[in-house]
Write a protein that holds these residues in place. Structure first.
Motif, PDB file in Angstrom:
ATOM      1  N   ALA A  38       0.845  -1.206   0.000  1.00  0.00           N
ATOM      2  CA  ALA A  38       0.000   0.000   0.000  1.00  0.00           C
ATOM      3  C   ALA A  38       0.877   1.252   0.000  1.00  0.00           C
ATOM      4  CB  ALA A  38      -0.914   0.008   1.219  1.00  0.00           C
ATOM      5  N   GLU A  39       0.448   2.266  -0.769  1.00  0.00           N
ATOM      6  CA  GLU A  39       1.169   3.539  -0.788  1.00  0.00           C
ATOM      7  C   GLU A  39       0.572   4.453   0.286  1.00  0.00           C
ATOM      8  OE1 GLU A  39       2.868   6.048  -4.324  1.00  0.00           O
ATOM      9  OE2 GLU A  39       0.759   6.552  -4.035  1.00  0.00           O
ATOM     10  N   ILE A  40       1.442   5.083   1.068  1.00  0.00           N
ATOM     11  CA  ILE A  40       1.007   5.966   2.151  1.00  0.00           C
ATOM     12  C   ILE A  40       1.683   7.324   1.988  1.00  0.00           C
ATOM     13  CG2 ILE A  40       1.059   6.363   4.645  1.00  0.00           C
ATOM     14  CD1 ILE A  40       0.766   3.413   5.074  1.00  0.00           C
ATOM     15  N   PHE A  41       0.885   8.379   2.191  1.00  0.00           N
ATOM     16  CA  PHE A  41       1.360   9.766   2.134  1.00  0.00           C
ATOM     17  C   PHE A  41       1.065  10.407   3.478  1.00  0.00           C
ATOM     18  CE2 PHE A  41       0.218  14.260   1.268  1.00  0.00           C
ATOM     19  CZ  PHE A  41       1.447  14.705   0.798  1.00  0.00           C
ATOM     20  N   LEU A  42       2.086  10.961   4.135  1.00  0.00           N
ATOM     21  CA  LEU A  42       1.897  11.614   5.427  1.00  0.00           C
ATOM     22  C   LEU A  42       1.390  13.033   5.202  1.00  0.00           C
ATOM     23  CD1 LEU A  42       2.084  11.526   8.503  1.00  0.00           C
ATOM     24  CD2 LEU A  42       4.421  12.345   8.297  1.00  0.00           C
ATOM     25  N   ARG A  43       0.140  13.289   5.579  1.00  0.00           N
ATOM     26  CA  ARG A  43      -0.504  14.582   5.360  1.00  0.00           C
ATOM     27  C   ARG A  43      -0.231  15.575   6.481  1.00  0.00           C
ATOM     28  NH1 ARG A  43      -4.735  15.002   1.996  1.00  0.00           N
ATOM     29  NH2 ARG A  43      -5.913  16.250   3.475  1.00  0.00           N
ATOM     30  N   LYS A  44      -0.416  15.137   7.728  1.00  0.00           N
ATOM     31  CA  LYS A  44      -0.302  16.045   8.873  1.00  0.00           C
ATOM     32  C   LYS A  44       0.228  15.312  10.087  1.00  0.00           C
ATOM     33  CE  LYS A  44      -4.675  18.306   7.748  1.00  0.00           C
ATOM     34  NZ  LYS A  44      -6.035  18.521   8.254  1.00  0.00           N
ATOM     35  N   LYS A  45       0.804  16.098  11.003  1.00  0.00           N
ATOM     36  CA  LYS A  45       1.201  15.602  12.325  1.00  0.00           C
ATOM     37  C   LYS A  45       0.673  16.589  13.354  1.00  0.00           C
ATOM     38  CE  LYS A  45       5.550  13.114  11.830  1.00  0.00           C
ATOM     39  NZ  LYS A  45       6.938  13.041  12.267  1.00  0.00           N
ATOM     40  N   ALA A  46       0.215  16.088  14.476  1.00  0.00           N
ATOM     41  CA  ALA A  46      -0.195  16.962  15.570  1.00  0.00           C
ATOM     42  C   ALA A  46       1.051  17.687  16.095  1.00  0.00           C
ATOM     43  CB  ALA A  46      -0.848  16.148  16.674  1.00  0.00           C
TER      44      ALA A  46
END
Length: 77
Positions: A38-46
């Protein structure tokens, strides 16, 4: 380059190579669509780095940092 999902920076993308852990934790991660390939893209971090918001399989998913640490990724960008 292999890297844990929990160590990604905002905007990084990668392919899941493996999911570590055992039992219910591993099953929970698989049930959320985080599986090898699966391809994953990190959008945001708290602000304190927990939780993380990622895009996977066409939807947004929020993971705790400890859950993300079980996911071994191949960085693509």
């Amino acid at each position: 380059m292999l890297k844990k999902l929990s160590d990604f920076k905002i905007g990084e993308k990668g392919i899941v190579k493996s999911v570590k852990g055992e039992g219910i934790i591993r099953r929970r991660i698989f049930d959320m669509g985080v599986t090898p390939g699966a391809e994953i893209f990190l959008r945001k971090k708290a602000p304190l780095g927990d939780p993380l918001e990622v895009s996977v399989r066409g939807y947004e998913l929020t993971l705790r940092k400890d859950e993300a640490s079980y996911v071994e990724m191949e960085v693509t960008e």
